[in-house]
Structure formats: structure tokens, C-alpha cells
Scaffold this active site. Structure first.
Site, PDB file in Angstrom:
ATOM      1  CG  ASP A   1      59.669  11.840  51.941  1.00 26.94           C
ATOM      2  OD1 ASP A   1      59.916  11.737  53.158  1.00 26.94           O
ATOM      3  OD2 ASP A   1      60.544  12.011  51.069  1.00 26.94           O
TER       4      ASP A   1
ATOM      5  CG  ASP B   1      66.958  10.959  53.204  1.00 25.06           C
ATOM      6  OD1 ASP B   1      66.212  10.057  52.791  1.00 25.06           O
ATOM      7  OD2 ASP B   1      66.584  12.149  53.336  1.00 25.06           O
TER       8      ASP B   1
HETATM    9  C1  GLA Z   1      63.327  13.174  51.413  1.00 25.41           C
HETATM   10  C2  GLA Z   1      63.500  11.677  51.238  1.00 25.41           C
HETATM   11  C3  GLA Z   1      64.409  11.404  50.063  1.00 25.41           C
HETATM   12  C4  GLA Z   1      63.815  12.025  48.816  1.00 25.41           C
HETATM   13  C5  GLA Z   1      63.552  13.498  49.042  1.00 25.41           C
HETATM   14  C6  GLA Z   1      62.787  14.110  47.903  1.00 25.41           C
HETATM   15  O1  GLA Z   1      64.503  13.778  51.790  1.00 25.41           O
HETATM   16  O2  GLA Z   1      63.968  11.115  52.412  1.00 25.41           O
HETATM   17  O3  GLA Z   1      64.578  10.021  49.877  1.00 25.41           O
HETATM   18  O4  GLA Z   1      62.634  11.368  48.469  1.00 25.41           O
HETATM   19  O5  GLA Z   1      62.821  13.739  50.224  1.00 25.41           O
HETATM   20  O6  GLA Z   1      62.557  15.441  48.100  1.00 25.41           O
END
Ligand code: GLA
Length: 764
Positions: free
Chosen positions: A482, A546
Site C-alpha cells: 500500500d 477502495d
Molecule cells: C488503504 C487501502 C485499503 C486498506 C487500508 C488499510 O486505505 O486502500 O484497502 O488496506 O489502507 O489501512
């Protein structure tokens, strides 16, 4: 990305010793590029449709000279330059302390290689141009790949004494006059990759990305085409820059009637100073031309992706596993019994990969602390990750782990021990500073986090070592990598450092992959803020957004998929009521949406109703059945006239089978959807079409007194009939979908009606 099949042949020399340079005519898969050298400069004459096997007569292409202009026709250079009279956006901007500001690049060498389908067809070349007075040379690599995707990149060498300050080096291509309309993509968090269209007027249309990462609003594709070009009609030229840092893509329509498209890395003030005898290399620009709309552009990109030896399915030889990601099921609440239960429920449903998301490492109970401390949290996990991994792998699933290696919370042991490893506008002292001077100023926090300065070799090594240790200690098959903030005021040693940071991240990924070649890596960046071909050269899928809301995903995935094939686009069935939009969707619509990607779940599947569990297991089984097709075939999108409906599908390359989804995004203006076309099949072949999901009697999906007659048992029709007439479709409720499976009727089946005395037979 070197292609070992290509052998470079030296240029020929005329009897007088001066290089006689034949024009460069690269052709492959319906696309061609023509470059002339007669003025001494590499001049771009054509990029677009294949002009046929014979080298065109270049005398046909010499321009007129207008009044009040340069006395000779103005050349559009491979590097457009003012020294040739080009008054559009220049290809090279740089100087030596204010001097040598205008280069006059002339060709020094041309190397050509053959490798096209027909013998002798040139499809790649390397061109070097130099300006000895300015002390710079530019080396350009160009190739047209199988499928027609063109790649081009430059390397600037500083041949002079002293540093050369580089402001921009762009890759630029000519666009046909027929292009009068621009289409590109933009977005934001949870709404990535949405299209916008505008007329192409004189002037420059520029899309700038200053996020330090690719950006949620990045234009994954910048296209120009004939009026109203669509999914399957119209001429289209399109570019994409394979780069995960700051960038610009542009269409430049100059007053002399020419249009070019291109892109470059967007460099900060003083960011790139090329030392004497050193070089700067641009990212690859990818470009495609299609005479048949955006589907043709996708064909070119997909063929290129799938031809790479490290493409995930090709490299591992295995199908993309069905994923369960625990994020929207548990967030930071990492209780072992819950996680174990989830693993068991997932395995029973047919899940093949279980991913433990954020919250497992030291001090990480929420999003305010812990980033940088990449050690398993001893309080939460007294036995380490081993017991969970054993349970997951014991159920026959792979184990994946979330990391965010480029970031650091100020509330972390790492930031406390190495405050000078945090990137910012001024160098920080090793004690973090306390004097209130510029060195104490950090960029504004974003999700409570800062960026780790990976240009600092010690910081880079620490992160490499931690990840290497985790991958060596545990049976981890997959990293969800990420990156959750923009790189604002990104600096190393007081200079802008997005370029160096991006290269450092690439090197980190490259070296980890070298050390752990079987580990797959996902590029996530607060959803889809890092989707580009630079990151995808070293990762195995992207997280498109997301947002797991199926309605939003229909658009996000549809447009991400113009460039990125579905096997690389993570796509999960989320909770019944979306956590990011509060919309509620039936499982059938969520499943149909997730199916056209790298399918997975992101949902607490421990306590499903029996009917829900049965339907979910059926959807997973259906995905597995069609996975080989979905992850290898051609993407087809109808130019559906009803804005409330969408029809897209995947057709196998031999035309033998297809899976289509009819999706309703809203209520339609008409009572009936009417006949919807299923394009992309072999026109003269006979096909059997069946509705496979959801069940025909699903009262939530359909609203009608009676369905069309064919729906109950299936129907036979030719590819031409399906593409041109289409089939009458059932009335779908808004935000629902229908999956249609299509397969070619075999010769034996075609003969069957006669054998049964003309009675219709069911051919499925
Ligand atoms: C980001 C990612 C999510 C998740 C969160 C965890 O927002 O896009 O999918 O993994 O971080 O903190």
C-alpha cells in the site's frame, strides 16, 4: 523490457562515407510509424494506421511553406525543437546555467531491428541525435510490440563539461488530422478512472500529476479520435506514461494545423541536474492506434501485458486465486478467533488466498501509529503470524500480508530513532531538530503519516531487510503493498526528490522480487492512486479503488480496463451495504461486477444466511469456471445506446466462447430494453447463448410479467445476428445484472436437429 529476439543491425553508409539513412518505417499489427532523416534530424511523419508493406514515397509528405513563417517546412522532430522552427510544446527543455538553452539535435546513428511477423519487417529501432555545441545527446528507443502497442523512451547524455539542468524531456507522437475530440480519465478517492470528453481545439490540453504518486485523478489514458469515437468505432490515438511519480500528458494542437500527443515526467525546480558524463532516462511512453474504437486500444495493451514472461499467470502458470481480504470484515480488530473463523468460512466457500490487512505490526491499533515498525506485534500475536498462517495454508489457501513500506508514522519507534529519515523540504538533523528552523518543518501529515526518504540508503536498506526477513520467516505468497499519501514537499538533502524516490521504490520492488520470485505483489495506493505501467512492471495486480460499491465499480473497472486487463485488476464482493457509499446491492450484482477482474471477497462471511452462502458459493464456482476465459480473452464493450444499460464481455481469441454481462445502472427511459447487441463473435459461426446468472426466476433482479421467450432454455444464433440484431433482453431492475454465456455450436450439434427429426435440441 528488453526483447532478446531483436538483433540490432548497423546502419548502412553511402559510398561517400556520409551516412545514408533510409527512412525508418516500423510496422506491426496494423500500426505503423514513419520517421525521416533527410533533414539531418529525426522527423516524425506518421503514427497510426499501417500504410502498407512498401515504404511510402516521402516526397508526397513534404509540407507547403505558408507566408510569414520559416523559409523551409517546419519539422516535427522526434524531439520537437525550436531550432527546427517548432513553436509547439518543446520536447527538450534544459540549460547550462542559463546557456545552451536551445539544442539543435542531429542524427548520429540509427540502429534497426527486425522481428515483425513478415520477414524483414522492422519493428524496433534506436536513434541517437546529438548537439556537440550544447553538449547533449539523446538516445531514443522505439518499438512496436506484437498487438501494435508502441513504446518509446529517451535517454539524455550530458557530453559537455559541467552539469546540465534538465527541465523536461518528453516523448511525443503525431496524431492524425481526423482527431477532433479528446477523451481522458480523472477521479478521486473511491471514484477513480472516470472519463471526460472535450473538443480538440487549437492550444494545449495538459493533464498534470503533482501527487508524487500516480494519483487518483491520473489520466490512465489520454486519447484523441474522430468525432464521437466509441467502444467499437472511430479512429483513436492514445498514450499512457509508465511512471508512478509526477508527470504530464498532453495534446498539443499548433497553429500550423498539426496535432501531437505525448507525456513526460514533471520535474521539480532543480530536481534533475545531469552531471558531466551522466544520463537521465525518461519513463516509457506507451501509445496505441485503433481504427475500431477503444476496444482496439485495449487489445494492444492487453496483448503487450500478456506477452510479458513475468505476467502473473504466465510466470506462475497458475490461475489467479480467489481472494478474501479481511479489511472490510475486521479493520484493525485483529482477534485471533475471528481471523481463524474467517479463514475457515472463506475456505468452505472456495476462497484460495487469504490476505491479512493493516493492523498486524507493532503499535498498529488504528491508523495513527506504527508505520515503519515492520515487526509482528508481540502483544497481539504472542506466537507470531505462524499459527494463523498454518491455519490458512492448512485450509489449502495461500497467505497474503499488507504492508506500507514507503511510509512512517511520527508515532513509531522508527521515526523516534531516525527522525532524519522522514522526507521533507529541508534536510533534517539526526535528532529531528528543535530550533524551529526550516529543517524542523515537515510536510503536512496525511492520514497521520509522513514519507520515508528511501533515497537515503540506510532507510532503503532497513525497509528491504525488514520485508526480506518477513518473507523469509513466514510462508507469505502475496504482499498487498500500500501507499496512502501524496508526496507533498518531497525532498532529499534539500532538493526535490520525487524522481529519485520513485526510482528507489522501483528498486526496492525489483530487489525483493529477485530475492522472493514466487511472492506476488499488489499495488494499492488508497485504492487506485498508483495504477500505471511503471508500477505494473514490478507488481502483479492493482487495487482499482477502495470503493467496493458495485455500481461505482462498474465505471471504475470499465475504464481502468481500457488499459489494464482484468486479471490484474483486484475486484472484490464487498458487504451488502457498501462501507464507502452506504448503497445496498444484491449479491448477484456485486458478484457479476467482481467477476470481470481478479475476483475476491472483502466481507465478513462468517455469518451469512444459508441462501446467501449458497449463492456466494455458486458465484465463486462460476468465476472459477469462466476464469480461464475472463483472464485471457479480448475485452468487448458494446456501444449501447441506452445510457442506463451497459453490455460488456470477454470473447476468446479463437471466437469459440464468450461471457457477457448486461448491467443496468439506472432505470431505463423505455419500458423494455429491446434487443441488445452482443458484438465481437465470429460473424458466420453459430453460437448457443444462455443466461447463467442469476437464476431466471430471481425476483429481485428482474421486473417483468414474462421474460423474453429465449431466456428459459437458451437460443442459437450466428455471431452476425448477435452483433447486428441482438437479442431481446429481460427487464432488469436498476443496479442489477445478467450474465450470458456464449459458446460456438459444434458441427455435431449443428447436425443434431436433422438427426432428431428437426426437433430443437438443447445444446448446452
Ligand atoms: C488503504 C487501502 C485499503 C486498506 C487500508 C488499510 O486505505 O486502500 O484497502 O488496506 O489502507 O489501512
Amino acid at each position: 523490457m528488453n526483447n532478446p529476439d531483436l538483433t540490432l543491425a548497423a546502419e548502412t553508409r553511402s559510398p561517400l562515407g556520409a551516412p545514408h539513412r533510409e527512412p525508418l518505417y516500423l510496422r506491426r499489427s496494423g500500426t505503423s510509424l514513419l520517421i525521416d532523416f533527410s533533414t539531418g534530424e529525426a522527423a516524425m511523419l506518421h503514427f497510426g494506421a499501417d500504410l502498407g508493406p512498401a515504404l511510402p514515397d516521402l516526397s508526397l509528405l513534404g509540407d507547403a511553406v505558408p507566408h510569414s513563417a520559416l523559409d523551409v517546412p517546419v519539422t516535427l522532430g522526434l524531439i520537437p525543437q525550436a531550432s527546427s522552427g517548432w513553436r509547439g510544446r518543446p520536447g527538450l527543455r534544459g540549460h547550462r546555467n542559463g546557456q545552451a538553452f536551445s539544442a539543435r539535435l542531429r542524427v548520429v546513428s540509427v540502429e534497426r531491428s527486425r522481428g515483425g511477423r513478415s520477414a524483414g519487417e522492422e519493428c524496433s529501432a534506436a536513434i541517437t541525435q546529438a548537439d556537440p555545441d550544447a553538449g547533449v545527446s539523446v538516445h531514443t528507443e522505439i518499438r512496436i510490440n506484437d498487438g501494435g502497442l508502441l513504446q518509446i523512451r529517451h535517454r539524455l547524455d550530458n557530453d559537455g563539461a559541467g552539469p546540465y539542468s534538465l527541465d523536461e524531456l518528453a516523448a511525443v507522437l503525431p496524431v492524425g488530422r481526423a482527431a477532433t475530440e479528446i477523451l481522458d480519465l480523472t477521479g478521486r478517492w473511491c471514484r477513480e478512472s472516470h472519463p471526460q470528453r472535450l473538443p480538440l481545439h487549437q492550444g494545449t490540453w495538459v493533464r498534470s500529476g503533482r501527487h508524487g504518486r500516480t494519483g487518483h485523478d491520473a489520466s490512465l489514458l489520454l486519447a484523441a479520435g474522430t468525432p464521437g469515437f466509441g467502444n467499437r468505432h472511430g479512429q483513436v490515438w492514445a498514450v499512457h506514461l509508465g511512471w508512478s511519480g509526477n508527470h504530464e500528458s498532453f495534446v498539443d494542437a499548433t497553429a500550423d494545423g498539426r496535432t501531437v500527443m505525448g507525456a513526460s515526467e514533471l520535474l521539480g525546480a532543480g530536481e534533475i541536474s545531469v552531471a558531466a558524463n551522466a544520463s537521465y532516462e525518461t519513463p516509457w511512453l506507451f501509445a496505441a492506434y485503433s481504427a475500431a474504437g477503444l476496444d482496439g486500444i485495449s487489445d494492444a495493451f492487453y496483448t503487450w501485458f500478456r506477452g510479458r514472461p513475468h505476467h502473473p499467470g504466465v510466470r506462475s502458470g497458475k490461475a489467479r486465486p480467489v481472494v478474501l481480504n479481511v479489511w472490510e470484515a475486521v479493520y484493525f480488530d485483529h482477534r485471533m478467533p475471528v481471523l481463524l473463523d474467517l479463514a475457515e468460512s472463506a475456505a468452505r466457500l472456495g476462497v484460495e488466498r487469504y490476505v491479512l490487512d493493516d493492523g498486524w505490526f507493532r503499535g498498529r491499533r488504528n491508523d495513527q501509529a506504527g508505520l515503519g515498525d515492520w515487526y509482528v506485534d508481540e502483544d497481539l500475536w504472542p506466537g507470531g503470524l505462524a499459527p494463523l498462517i498454518a491455519a490458512v495454508t492448512g485450509h489449502g489457501m495461500e497467505f497474503g500480508l499488507w504492508v506500507e513500506p514507503e511510509m512512517v508514522n511520527e508515532d513509531s519507534d522508527l521515526a523516534r530513532a531516525h527522525p532524519d529519515w522522514i522526507a521533507g523540504p529541508a534536510p533534517r538533523p539526526a535528532d529531528g531538530g528543535a530550533g524551529g528552523g526550516p529543517a524542523d518543518r515537515l510536510p503536512e501529515p496525511w492520514r497521520h503519516q509522513q514519507v520515508l526518504d528511501l533515497v537515503n540508503p540506510e532507510a532503503w536498506q532497513y525497509i528491504f531487510d525488514r520485508l526480506d526477513a518477513l518473507l523469509s520467516e513466514y510462508r507469505i505468497s502475496y504482499l498487498k503493498w500500500d501507499q496512502n499519501r501524496d508526496l507533498t514537499e518531497m525532498g532529499h538533502a534539500g532538493r526535490p526528490s520525487v524522481h529519485a524516490q520513485t526510482r528507489a521504490v522501483y528498486r526496492l520492488l525489483d530487489e525483493l522480487r529477485l530475492a522472493h520470485p514466487d511472492v506476488e505483489i499488489e499495488s494499492c495506493s488508497s485504492g487506485g492512486a498508483r495504477v500505471d505501467l511503471g508500477i505494473l512492471e514490478r507488481t502483479d495486480r492493482i487495487w482499482a479503488s477502495d470503493c467496493n460499491d458495485a455500481l461505482e465499480r462498474q465505471t471504475i473497472q470499465r475504464w481502468t480496463g481500457v488499459v489494464v486487463p482484468p486479471e490484474l485488476v483486484g475486484s472484490h464482493i464487498g458487504p451488502t451495504t457498501s462501507h464507502t457509499t452506504a448503497r445496498t446491492h444484491d449479491l448477484s450484482f456485486r458478484a457479476i461486477t467482481a467477476m470481470f477482474g481478479h475476483f475476491g471477497l472483502e466481507w465478513d462471511v462468517r455469518h451469512l444466511a444459508d441462501s446467501e452462502r449458497t449463492e456466494l458459493a455458486a458465484a465463486i464456482a462460476l468465476f472459477k469456471q469462466y476464469r480461464p476465459l475472463l483472464h485471457s480473452g479480448r475485452m468487448v464493450r458494446a456501444d449501447e445506446p441506452d445510457p442506463a444499460l451497459r453490455l460488456h464481455g470477454v470473447v476468446s481469441h479463437d471466437g469459440g466462447e464468450a461471457l457477457y454481462a448486461l448491467v443496468s445502472l439506472a432505470t431505463s427511459f423505455a419500458e423494455l430494453p429491446g434487443r441488445v447487441c452482443l458484438p465481437g463473435l465470429l460473424p458466420d459461426a453459430a453460437y448457443w447463448v444462455e443466461a447463467v446468472f442469476p437464476a431466471a426466476d430471481d425476483r429481485r433482479a428482474f421486473l417483468q410479467a414474462a421474460p423474453p421467450a429465449w431466456l428459459a432454455g437458451g437460443v442459437e444464433a450466428t455471431g452476425r445476428f448477435l452483433a447486428e440484431s441482438g437479442l431481446p433482453m429481460p427487464v432488469l431492475n436498476p443496479e442489477h445484472g445478467l450474465l450470458l454465456a456464449v459458446r460456438r455450436v459444434t458441427a455435431a450439434e449443428a447436425a443434431a436437429p436433422a438427426a432428431t427429426g428437426g426437433q430443437p435440441v438443447r445444446k448446452s
